[in-house]
Scaffold this active site. Structure first.
Site, PDB file in Angstrom:
ATOM      1  CD1 TRP A 141      27.356   8.850  89.368  1.00  0.00           C
ATOM      2  CD2 TRP A 141      26.200   9.202  87.476  1.00  0.00           C
ATOM      3  NE1 TRP A 141      26.136   8.258  89.519  1.00  0.00           N
ATOM      4  CE2 TRP A 141      25.395   8.450  88.357  1.00  0.00           C
ATOM      5  CE3 TRP A 141      25.681   9.539  86.236  1.00  0.00           C
ATOM      6  CZ2 TRP A 141      24.115   8.030  88.036  1.00  0.00           C
ATOM      7  CZ3 TRP A 141      24.407   9.119  85.913  1.00  0.00           C
ATOM      8  CH2 TRP A 141      23.638   8.382  86.808  1.00  0.00           C
ATOM      9  CG  PHE A 174      34.024   2.235  84.411  1.00  0.00           C
ATOM     10  CD1 PHE A 174      34.354   1.121  85.162  1.00  0.00           C
ATOM     11  CD2 PHE A 174      34.167   2.175  83.036  1.00  0.00           C
ATOM     12  CE1 PHE A 174      34.826  -0.038  84.547  1.00  0.00           C
ATOM     13  CE2 PHE A 174      34.631   1.025  82.416  1.00  0.00           C
ATOM     14  CZ  PHE A 174      34.961  -0.080  83.172  1.00  0.00           C
ATOM     15  CD  GLU A 175      32.896   6.255  82.066  1.00  0.00           C
ATOM     16  OE1 GLU A 175      32.260   5.243  81.711  1.00  0.00           O
ATOM     17  OE2 GLU A 175      32.592   6.937  83.076  1.00  0.00           O
ATOM     18  CB  CYS A 197      31.535  11.011  94.237  1.00  0.00           C
ATOM     19  SG  CYS A 197      30.471  10.597  95.637  1.00  0.00           S
ATOM     20  CB  VAL A 198      31.535   5.158  93.336  1.00  0.00           C
ATOM     21  CG1 VAL A 198      30.606   3.996  93.007  1.00  0.00           C
ATOM     22  CG2 VAL A 198      32.432   5.487  92.149  1.00  0.00           C
ATOM     23  CG  ASP A 253      19.303  -0.551  97.170  1.00  0.00           C
ATOM     24  OD1 ASP A 253      19.831  -0.314  98.280  1.00  0.00           O
ATOM     25  OD2 ASP A 253      18.277   0.026  96.768  1.00  0.00           O
ATOM     26  CG  HIS A 268      26.949  -0.423  89.225  1.00  0.00           C
ATOM     27  ND1 HIS A 268      27.281  -0.802  87.944  1.00  0.00           N
ATOM     28  CD2 HIS A 268      27.145   0.919  89.288  1.00  0.00           C
ATOM     29  CE1 HIS A 268      27.655   0.259  87.261  1.00  0.00           C
ATOM     30  NE2 HIS A 268      27.591   1.321  88.054  1.00  0.00           N
ATOM     31  CG  PHE A 312      41.815   6.381  94.346  1.00  0.00           C
ATOM     32  CD1 PHE A 312      41.258   5.672  93.303  1.00  0.00           C
ATOM     33  CD2 PHE A 312      41.148   6.401  95.562  1.00  0.00           C
ATOM     34  CE1 PHE A 312      40.061   4.983  93.465  1.00  0.00           C
ATOM     35  CE2 PHE A 312      39.943   5.730  95.733  1.00  0.00           C
ATOM     36  CZ  PHE A 312      39.400   5.020  94.676  1.00  0.00           C
ATOM     37  NE  ARG A 336      34.081  10.324 104.598  1.00  0.00           N
ATOM     38  CZ  ARG A 336      33.094  10.354 105.495  1.00  0.00           C
ATOM     39  NH1 ARG A 336      32.003  11.049 105.278  1.00  0.00           N
ATOM     40  NH2 ARG A 336      33.194   9.694 106.635  1.00  0.00           N
TER      41      ARG A 336
END
Length: 158
Positions: free
Chosen positions: A31, A66-67, A89-90, A94, A97, A122, A136
């Site tokens: 993702w 998440f995985e 990367c998260v 809005d 989540h 991490f 980044r």
């Protein structure tokens, strides 16, 4: 912002462990692949630059950040793996989540490291925008992938 004061790609390895014989797993979230691929490229290049052998760098992809925890656990369970680098990367959205995913990933990666007594790094960006993520991931603030690889090397020398 911390990265406004420090470039993620600048580092100094003092009394570092020799990593020619070390095996690294790099677990990469698919993702936000435009960002995570750049993080991977940075981590891989840094490991090679510091002496890791290409055949001792194992890449595994997971669907999303998440995985990363489970992927890291599967790799850390392997005796030949000396350190695991998690890259993801998260990006803030809005909804809440973002908060749930970031908390779960941070706690999960920490738990894996403690369970296996191995460095599990991490290397997950948690920016507000896509632009901040790219800044980044090889942009104006350097590459978090570089920093994650250096962290793994430093922890192996602990």
């Amino acid at each position: 912002m911390a990265t406004a004061l420090k470039n993620l790609s600048e580092y100094e390895l003092k009394n570092s462990v020799k990593i020619e014989s070390k095996t690294f797993a790099i677990v990469v979230a698919e993702w936000n692949a435009d960002v995570t691929e750049k993080l991977y490229e940075g981590a891989y290049a840094t490991l090679i630059k510091e002496g890791a052998k290409p055949e001792n760098i194992i890449r595994k992809n997971v669907p999303g950040s998440f995985e990363l925890s489970l992927g890291a656990q599967w790799m850390a369970a392997r005796n030949e793996i000396d350190a695991v680098i998690c890259l993801g990367c998260v990006i803030q959205g809005d909804t809440k989540h973002f908060d749930f995913i970031c908390q779960a990933v941070a706690q999960g990666i920490t738990n894996v490291s403690l369970k296996y007594s191995k460095p599990v790094i991490f290397g997950v960006l948690t920016p507000n925008t896509q632009e901040q993520a790219l800044d980044r991931a090889g942009g104006k603030h350097g590459n978090k992938g570089d920093e994650a690889a250096v962290t793994a090397i430093k922890m192996l020398g602990f």
